[in-house]
Design an enzyme around this catalytic site. Structure first.
Site, short mmCIF file in Angstrom:
data_model
loop_
_atom_site.label_atom_id
_atom_site.label_comp_id
_atom_site.label_asym_id
_atom_site.label_seq_id
_atom_site.Cartn_x
_atom_site.Cartn_y
_atom_site.Cartn_z
N GLY A 1 54.88 19.97 20.99
CA GLY A 1 53.75 19.74 21.89
C GLY A 1 53.26 21.00 22.58
CE LYS B 1 53.83 24.16 6.33
NZ LYS B 1 53.20 24.77 7.52
N GLY B 2 50.94 19.44 5.60
CA GLY B 2 51.16 17.99 5.52
C GLY B 2 49.98 17.29 4.88
N GLY C 1 56.70 20.24 11.61
CA GLY C 1 55.99 19.02 11.99
C GLY C 1 54.76 18.94 11.11
CG HIS C 2 54.96 19.26 7.40
ND1 HIS C 2 55.60 19.48 6.21
CD2 HIS C 2 55.11 20.40 8.11
CE1 HIS C 2 56.11 20.72 6.20
NE2 HIS C 2 55.83 21.28 7.36
CB THR D 1 61.43 24.16 17.32
OG1 THR D 1 62.52 24.38 16.41
CG2 THR D 1 60.14 24.69 16.70
CD GLN E 1 59.79 26.14 9.11
OE1 GLN E 1 60.46 26.23 8.11
NE2 GLN E 1 59.76 25.03 9.80
CG ASP F 1 52.03 24.32 13.28
OD1 ASP F 1 52.82 23.53 12.75
OD2 ASP F 1 52.24 24.89 14.37
#
Ligand code: GDP
Ligand code: IMO
Ligand code: MG
Length: 428
Positions: A302, A16-17, A40-41, A130, A224, A13
């Site tokens: 979340g 990276k996105g 999740g990006h 997850t 990751q 987190d």
């Protein structure tokens, strides 16, 4: 033009996105090389705000090809939902613009069920996965029980599934005491998935080889983070595929020597989601303040992310195993309001200084962070676009991180949007 890898340098987190979306504008091919929909990006660009789990963040760039590489594990239903969501937003997800390696492993219903059951068995020592089936699908890959995208398209799929499911149903019924799964139902569902996947499936190594030989820019999108790596992370509180630069070669089929630039993505502080040691975790109000200001909640589950100060011991280790050619420092603006900012430079264990990141979590749990305190800048940075326009204290913070980590900074992100970026040192 050799390949560039974008790697999570901490506990995931890192942003990276955002970085991949930004850099992908200049890439011809973008490949996701590890993980699955545990990732999740977040991308915010002119098309909207997206949290991508499987589709590479290069998908928004009309002139580049996005590949889901061999190192990724695919839950077909999640992938299709994501493709539909993107198509509804006007993004091209047609075959050719998006490609899938025939070697990528497939998440089956029993992987998701077993992830949940295994976590339940671990009780208070749960990893905090997850629950997407990641541990079980990568275990099957190594145990030679996996089903790959190419297998779904093969005539032998029914027999292959029957053999694996016989074993999985024994595990489900005799070990865990839960209901067995139906062979026919899974077979029919995955036949449908296979039909939709088919036009996307390719020998991705050939596509990449051709691109590299033609001098095109290939970007490798990590998932990751290094401290969640099965070898170098806080084992066993880690994920099940390799997020590091070495994993980029393995999970895409690009030779290591073709990867010339390795961009490590670091938050200006640290976060971690799930269980496991986290030496610089900030307890109490300050930790909560950062979480709320930064809205540090998982893009996939979340869950609230644990927040901590920048850990330079872990960061130097990350630099050692990845060989970053540069850093992207994200979420810099989150620190804007602080009077002073702590950075952990060493750990203290039994009265001695520890500068190497310990391999054992029991040792790590006993380490106390030793902090250096730097003055905050208490000025908004989200509108700054040039390094020299940052307040002096902010420049000093970046310079100190460079010194501690041992590599230069390419990008500083001062907000979640594409444009909210300072280029300190050009990447291209
Ligand atoms: P990833 O998994 O590494 O792609 O990171 P995530 O998307 O899970 O989490 C990073 C979060 O930080 C997302 O909500 C991004 O929109 C956000 N983000 C990225 N860079 C910045 C930045 O420089 N400033 C702020 N405020 N948010 C950022
Ligand atoms: P991105 O790509 C942050 C963490 C989980 C858990 C551990 C194992 O968005 O940075 P898993 O489901 O992989 O078996 O969980 O790894 N984890 C992540 N943490 N970002 C991620 O991905 C993560 N993917 C897995 O929280 O601690
Ligand atoms: Mg994420």
């Amino acid at each position: 033009m050799p390949a560039i890898a974008v790697i999570g340098a901490q506990w995931g987190d890192e942003g990276k996105g955002k970085v991949v979306d930004l850099v992908a504008e200049k890439a011809d091919v973008v490949v996701r090389f590890s993980g699955g929909d545990n990732a999740g990006h977040t991308v915010i660009n002119r098309f909207g705000k997206f949290a991508l789990h499987l589709v590479p963040c290069g998908i928004f760039s009309p002139n580049s090809v996005s590949i889901i590489g061999n190192g990724v594990v695919i839950n077909p239903e999640v992938l299709f939902q994501e493709m539909d969501m993107l198509a509804a937003a006007g993004i091209d997800t047609k075959p050719g613009h998006l490609l899938i390696s025939d070697r990528a492993h497939v998440i089956m219903p029993y992987h998701v069920i077993l992830d949940d059951l295994e976590e339940g068995l671990r009780g208070g020592k749960a990893i905090g996965t997850t629950k997407k089936g990641i541990g079980p699908v990568f275990s099957d890959k190594v145990a030679r029980l996996g089903i790959r995208v190419g297998d779904l398209l093969d005539k032998g799929f029914f027999e292959q599934l029957r053999t694996v499911l016989d074993y999985k149903n024994l595990l489900l019924t005799r070990v865990y005491g839960v209901q067995p799964l139906s062979l026919i139902k899974i077979y029919e569902d995955y036949q449908k998935h296979a039909a939709r996947l088919k036009p996307y499936v390719c020998e991705s190594t050939a596509v990449l080889d051709e691109a590299l030989k033609a001098g095109k820019t290939v970007m490798l999108e990590g998932a990751q983070g290094t401290m969640l790596d099965p070898d170098f992370g806080t084992y066993p509180y880690n994920t099940s595929s390799s997020p590091i630069a070495g994993g980029a070669s393995l999970g895409s089929g690009i030779p290591p020597r073709a990867i010339a630039r390795i961009l490590g993505v670091f938050k200006a502080y640290c976060t971690r989601v799930g269980g496991g040691p986290f030496p610089t975790e900030i307890p109490g109000e300050m930790g909560e303040f950062i979480r709320e200001r930064a809205q540090e909640y998982g893009a996939t589950t979340g869950r609230p992310r644990r927040c901590g100060w920048f850990d330079a011991v872990a960061a130097r280790f990350s630099q050692r195993v990845n060989g970053f050619t540069g850093m992207a420092i994200t979420r810099f603006d989150i620190l804007d309001t602080l009077e002073s900012i702590k950075v952990c430079t060493t750990y203290k264990l039994d009265g001695k200084m520890v500068t190497d990141f310990p391999s054992s979590i029991t040792t790590l749990e006993r380490c106390e962070p030793v902090y250096e305190e730097l003055p905050g800048w208490q000025t908004e940075t989200c509108g700054v676009r040039k390094f020299s326009n940052l307040p002096e204290a902010a420049q000093a913070y970046v310079n100190r991180l460079e010194e501690l980590v041992g590599c230069p900074t390419n990008l500083i992100c001062v907000g979640p949007e594409r444009s909210q970026t300072i280029v300190k040192k050009r990447l291209f």
